[in-house]
Design a protein around this motif. Structure first.
Motif, PDB file in Angstrom:
ATOM      1  N   PRO A 191       0.817  -1.204   0.000  1.00  0.00           N
ATOM      2  CA  PRO A 191       0.000   0.000   0.000  1.00  0.00           C
ATOM      3  C   PRO A 191       0.858   1.264   0.000  1.00  0.00           C
ATOM      4  O   PRO A 191       1.891   1.292   0.663  1.00  0.00           O
ATOM      5  CB  PRO A 191      -0.796  -0.107   1.300  1.00  0.00           C
ATOM      6  CG  PRO A 191      -0.419  -1.371   1.942  1.00  0.00           C
ATOM      7  CD  PRO A 191       0.667  -1.994   1.204  1.00  0.00           C
ATOM      8  N   LYS A 192       0.427   2.278  -0.740  1.00  0.00           N
ATOM      9  CA  LYS A 192       1.118   3.559  -0.697  1.00  0.00           C
ATOM     10  C   LYS A 192       0.113   4.696  -0.789  1.00  0.00           C
ATOM     11  O   LYS A 192      -1.091   4.440  -0.880  1.00  0.00           O
ATOM     12  CB  LYS A 192       2.169   3.649  -1.788  1.00  0.00           C
ATOM     13  CG  LYS A 192       1.719   3.289  -3.175  1.00  0.00           C
ATOM     14  CD  LYS A 192       2.976   3.034  -3.959  1.00  0.00           C
ATOM     15  CE  LYS A 192       2.901   3.398  -5.395  1.00  0.00           C
ATOM     16  NZ  LYS A 192       4.217   3.283  -6.025  1.00  0.00           N
ATOM     17  N   ASP A 193       0.620   5.941  -0.737  1.00  0.00           N
ATOM     18  CA  ASP A 193      -0.333   7.055  -0.703  1.00  0.00           C
ATOM     19  C   ASP A 193      -1.081   7.204  -2.031  1.00  0.00           C
ATOM     20  O   ASP A 193      -0.601   6.787  -3.075  1.00  0.00           O
ATOM     21  CB  ASP A 193       0.325   8.367  -0.265  1.00  0.00           C
ATOM     22  CG  ASP A 193       1.675   8.574  -0.927  1.00  0.00           C
ATOM     23  OD1 ASP A 193       2.139   7.622  -1.582  1.00  0.00           O
ATOM     24  OD2 ASP A 193       2.247   9.660  -0.794  1.00  0.00           O
ATOM     25  N   VAL A 194      -2.265   7.812  -1.926  1.00  0.00           N
ATOM     26  CA  VAL A 194      -3.183   7.841  -3.062  1.00  0.00           C
ATOM     27  C   VAL A 194      -2.983   9.112  -3.891  1.00  0.00           C
ATOM     28  O   VAL A 194      -2.895  10.208  -3.348  1.00  0.00           O
ATOM     29  CB  VAL A 194      -4.646   7.796  -2.563  1.00  0.00           C
ATOM     30  CG1 VAL A 194      -5.604   7.678  -3.731  1.00  0.00           C
ATOM     31  CG2 VAL A 194      -4.847   6.660  -1.596  1.00  0.00           C
ATOM     32  N   HIS A 195      -2.885   8.920  -5.201  1.00  0.00           N
ATOM     33  CA  HIS A 195      -2.886  10.064  -6.120  1.00  0.00           C
ATOM     34  C   HIS A 195      -3.834   9.747  -7.263  1.00  0.00           C
ATOM     35  O   HIS A 195      -3.773   8.661  -7.792  1.00  0.00           O
ATOM     36  CB  HIS A 195      -1.480  10.324  -6.672  1.00  0.00           C
ATOM     37  CG  HIS A 195      -0.546  10.869  -5.643  1.00  0.00           C
ATOM     38  ND1 HIS A 195      -0.682  12.127  -5.117  1.00  0.00           N
ATOM     39  CD2 HIS A 195       0.505  10.301  -5.015  1.00  0.00           C
ATOM     40  CE1 HIS A 195       0.283  12.319  -4.220  1.00  0.00           C
ATOM     41  NE2 HIS A 195       1.006  11.215  -4.127  1.00  0.00           N
TER      42      HIS A 195
END
Lengths: 238, 229
Positions: free
Chosen positions: A53-57
């Motif tokens: 999981p990583k930050d949303v863009h």
């Protein structure tokens, strides 16, 4: 008319009606990804990688209560007989969506709020049934990335050739056959997460194909487990 | 001595049936528990858990982490802690409560690209983690080398009551700071760093095997010199 089956009900590649193509699976093939898998499903060659999981863009797609899953199914230009335009086609957009929907019920999305999980499915060589191979590979890659999952997702297709229900159609059988029924299941939870149908089935045939596809999925699941065991436990598995 | 049952599991595999008070990395349907990870399932008395072999770092309060300053605003630094959440270090927690952006410059303390060891002050599902560098051993890292391992292997690197980390430190004559996020800071002489790195590499690849301590000791004492893994 009978051209896909011979008199002994054998198919063009010599398989029986309820026989899978030879399948190979390997987990953890891409070091730069958080999780990855490679599958050969007959002549299909599929690579899947998971990032996150990583930050949303872009930020407005963020969900405060859960993760979002972004899938990309893509066929390389050299995956088909004639060069395929690498730009995403209508078909690829559709398959990206259905792979995402097939995987999402398996993932515990609420464990990763405000994040995005990226799944890339790359078809290196295609020979019919690549969406099922894609789902299977993507599920392995997710497990390899260590994302919380309720179950693996296993995919396999059934279909109808020369009026007979058959398992795991290849390209020729898909084009010349009467029907194709791709399916993906969560084997332990006994839930269906992907079911499409292209062609005609009678009610009886449909039930038969559904049962056959499920049998195929369960065989694929066993191979998925073995592939994970091979990577993580090697020969220590009791 | 409580009975310990272990088995290797993959996601969706049945781990146990019945009642358990403490569980981790499993989910429950009626009285059945299924694994959510690839790992080693362990049943001890009333606790049932799956020790994962792979996975991302999810921050927890009071965790020690090694991070990198990637940005700053007038009031806080943004720190990359090898997780899906970007964390923040408030200027107030470094300069004190009377911090004023007009008087104090953030870059004087930590510049972009600096490595820090920090503690997680607060984190929950709704907010990004907050860091603190006040405490012994916390703050900017001035020398040493950072090695990245899988965050799920951190407990094995530390060992029971810090036994493994002590072994590595004794043999390599280096100091190790193990961040719960899978980043390990090693400081000491170059030979020691190379030795410590090879030990960490071994643990990273063979964390699930039973005689890990022995293997690490063999490697560190050089008894399998020249033998390639």
């Amino acid at each position: 008319m009978s051209k896909l089956l011979n008199s002994k009900n054998r198919r063009l590649d010599g398989r029986k009606l309820d026989e899978l193509r030879p399948i190979k699976m390997k987990v953890g093939v891409i070091d730069n990804a958080n999780g990855s898998a490679y599958i050969e499903f007959g002549r299909n060659k599929v690579m899947a990688a998971v990032y996150g999981p990583k930050d949303v863009h872009p930020k407005h797609m963020m969900k405060t209560e859960s993760a979002i899953l972004k899938c990309r199914y893509h066929m390389t230009p050299f995956s088909t007989g004639r060069r395929k335009n690498p730009a995403p086609s209508r078909r690829e957009t559709e398959i990206s969506k259905i792979i995402s929907e097939a995987l999402e019920p398996a993932i515990v999305m609420t464990d990763y709020p405000r994040t995005a999980i990226h799944v890339y499915v790359e078809i290196l060589q295609s020979d019919g049934g690549s969406r099922c191979a894609g789902v299977t590979a993507a599920s392995l890659a997710l497990a390899d990335a260590g994302i919380n999952m309720r179950d693996l997702t296993s995919g396999c297709a059934a279909g109808k050739i020369d009026g007979k229900v058959a398992l795991d159609l290849d390209e020729v059988e898909d084009m010349e056959g009467d029907a194709d029924l791709p399916m993906a299941i969560l084997p332990n939870l006994e839930k269906v997460t992907l079911l499409q149908l292209d062609g005609d089935f009678s009610h009886k045939e449909f039930i038969e194909a559904l049962k056959l596809a499920k049998k195929g999925c369960l065989k694929v699941y066993e191979m998925q487990r073995n592939a994970l065991n091979d990577k993580y436990f090697g020969n220590e598995k009791a | 001595m409580p009975e310990v049952k272990r088995k290797y599991v993959t996601p969706g595999e049945l781990v146990g049936k019945g009642r358990y008070n403490r569980t981790s990395n499993v989910y429950q349907i009626e009285d059945k528990f299924y694994s959510t990870r690839v790992g080693m399932a362990e049943v001890i008395n009333d606790s049932l858990r799956v020790i994962p072999l792979t996975g991302p770092y999810i921050p927890r309060e009071d965790d020690l982490v090694v991070g990198k300053i990637i940005d700053h605003s007038a009031f806080a630094w943004e720190v990359d802690i090898n997780s899906c959440f970007s964390s923040f270090l408030l200027a107030q927690s470094v300069f004190g409560r009377d911090y004023s952006p007009a008087r104090d410059s953030l870059t004087k303390k930590f510049a972009i690209g600096d490595l820090v060891t920090a503690k997680i002050l607060a984190f929950d599902r709704t907010r990004d983690p907050l860091l603190s560098v006040s405490g012994p051993g916390l703050g900017r890292i001035n020398q040493g080398e950072i090695v990245s391992i899988s965050p799920t292997k951190v407990p094995r690197v530390i060992g029971k009551k810090g036994a493994m980390i002590k072994t590595i430190e004794n043999y390599s004559k280096c100091r190790l700071t193990v961040g719960q996020n899978g980043l390990v800071m090693i400081s000491g002489n170059p030979e020691g760093i190379i030795l410590a790195k090879s030990a960490l590499d071994l643990i990273n690849h063979e964390a699930h095997t039973a005689d890990l301590t022995q293997k690490v000791q063999d490697l560190l004492s050089g008894s399998n010199n020249g033998e390639k893994e």
